[in-house]
Design a protein around this motif. Structure first.
Motif, short mmCIF file in Angstrom:
data_model
loop_
_atom_site.label_atom_id
_atom_site.label_comp_id
_atom_site.label_asym_id
_atom_site.label_seq_id
_atom_site.Cartn_x
_atom_site.Cartn_y
_atom_site.Cartn_z
N UNK A 67 53.24 36.01 44.45
CA UNK A 67 52.11 35.79 43.54
C UNK A 67 51.88 34.31 43.30
N UNK A 68 50.62 33.95 43.24
CA UNK A 68 50.20 32.62 42.83
C UNK A 68 50.11 32.62 41.31
N UNK A 69 49.90 31.47 40.69
CA UNK A 69 49.66 31.47 39.24
C UNK A 69 48.46 32.35 38.86
N UNK A 70 47.43 32.37 39.70
CA UNK A 70 46.29 33.26 39.47
C UNK A 70 46.74 34.72 39.49
N UNK A 71 47.59 35.05 40.45
CA UNK A 71 48.13 36.42 40.53
C UNK A 71 48.94 36.78 39.30
N UNK A 72 49.69 35.83 38.77
CA UNK A 72 50.46 36.08 37.55
C UNK A 72 49.52 36.33 36.37
N UNK A 73 48.45 35.53 36.28
CA UNK A 73 47.48 35.72 35.20
C UNK A 73 46.85 37.10 35.29
N UNK A 74 46.48 37.51 36.50
CA UNK A 74 45.89 38.84 36.70
C UNK A 74 46.90 39.93 36.38
N UNK A 75 48.15 39.72 36.77
CA UNK A 75 49.20 40.71 36.57
C UNK A 75 49.43 41.03 35.09
N UNK A 76 49.26 40.02 34.23
CA UNK A 76 49.46 40.24 32.79
C UNK A 76 48.14 40.53 32.07
N UNK A 77 47.05 40.62 32.83
CA UNK A 77 45.76 40.94 32.22
C UNK A 77 45.13 39.79 31.46
N UNK A 78 45.45 38.56 31.83
CA UNK A 78 44.92 37.39 31.15
C UNK A 78 43.62 36.95 31.84
N UNK A 79 42.53 37.58 31.46
CA UNK A 79 41.24 37.36 32.10
C UNK A 79 40.72 35.94 31.92
N UNK A 80 40.89 35.37 30.74
CA UNK A 80 40.38 34.03 30.46
C UNK A 80 41.02 33.01 31.41
N UNK A 81 42.31 33.09 31.57
CA UNK A 81 43.01 32.17 32.46
C UNK A 81 42.68 32.41 33.92
N UNK A 82 42.61 33.69 34.32
CA UNK A 82 42.27 34.02 35.70
C UNK A 82 40.88 33.49 36.04
N UNK A 83 39.95 33.66 35.12
CA UNK A 83 38.58 33.18 35.34
C UNK A 83 38.57 31.66 35.52
N UNK A 84 39.28 30.94 34.66
CA UNK A 84 39.31 29.48 34.76
C UNK A 84 39.94 29.05 36.09
N UNK A 85 41.04 29.68 36.47
CA UNK A 85 41.69 29.32 37.73
C UNK A 85 40.78 29.57 38.93
N UNK A 86 40.04 30.67 38.92
CA UNK A 86 39.10 30.95 40.02
C UNK A 86 38.00 29.89 40.06
N UNK A 87 37.54 29.47 38.89
CA UNK A 87 36.47 28.47 38.84
C UNK A 87 36.88 27.13 39.44
N UNK A 88 38.16 26.77 39.33
CA UNK A 88 38.58 25.45 39.79
C UNK A 88 39.38 25.47 41.10
N UNK A 89 39.75 26.64 41.58
CA UNK A 89 40.61 26.72 42.75
C UNK A 89 39.92 26.23 44.02
N UNK A 90 40.72 25.90 45.01
CA UNK A 90 40.22 25.50 46.31
C UNK A 90 39.58 26.70 46.99
N UNK A 91 38.36 26.55 47.39
CA UNK A 91 37.68 27.61 48.14
C UNK A 91 37.52 27.10 49.57
#
Length: 189
Positions: A117-141
């Motif tokens: 798991x990446x940090x994004x995966x950890x955020x998703x795993x615990x149901x932390x939507x706010x953090x997952x959303x922020x990480x997706x917004x700034x991650x390398x695409x």
């Protein structure tokens, strides 16, 4: 005047001070031993001072005195301080780690731990939507090899389209195509 070396008890006290956010004790440690030992101190599980601080939402002073390389340091489970901050839903800490000048930046988001798991995966795993959303917004695409992806997935991707692929904690992959505003969504597959 040479600085003395910290004892094992000094190191254990430092880790506890970082865990509980006792900045004054951390400053006293640095005054007594200098900042270099901060980069080397680990507990039995390989957790650094940043793991302890980030996992508990305490980051104030440490970023000003540790090496930027400590931001990507992995413990025995290959988790970084960002994994711990995401696992414990500490958005200001997550943001400061990713945005830290001279640090690894967005690349931190791509580091996988021993569970895959990446940090994004950890955020998703615990149901932390706010953090997952922020990480997706700034991650390398990374566009990667668009032609190969198109052929593999049968998806038409225009020059302004962005295709996002995210793997959740169970290994399931979600794909999404983001088109520029004003495009016709009926033309996407």
């Amino acid at each position: 005047m040479a600085l003395s070396l910290p004892t094992e008890d000094d190191k254990e006290d430092l880790l506890l001070s970082c865990r509980y956010g006792d900045t004054e004790d951390v400053k006293l440690f640095v005054d007594r031993f200098g900042p270099d030992p901060l980069n080397e101190v680990r507990d039995d599980s390989g957790n650094s001072v940043l793991h302890m601080a980030c996992g508990n939402g305490h980051l104030d002073y440490l970023l000003s005195v540790v090496s930027p390389t400590l931001l990507s340091a992995q413990n025995n489970a290959r988790s970084t301080p960002l994994h711990w901050a995401a696992l414990n839903s500490h958005l200001p800490v997550v943001q400061r780690l990713v945005q830290f000048p001279n640090g690894p930046g967005k690349d931190l988001i791509d580091i996988k731990n021993a569970s895959g798991r990446t940090p994004l995966g950890e955020a998703e795993n615990v149901g932390w939507d706010e953090g997952a959303k922020w990480l997706v917004q700034v991650m390398n695409l990374d566009d990667g090899d668009k032609e190969e992806k198109q052929a593999d997935e049968g998806v038409e991707v225009g020059p302004e389209d962005i295709e996002v692929e995210i793997q959740d904690a169970e290994g399931k992959v979600a794909r999404m195509k983001i088109s520029p505003q004003g495009s016709d969504p009926s033309k996407s597959s």
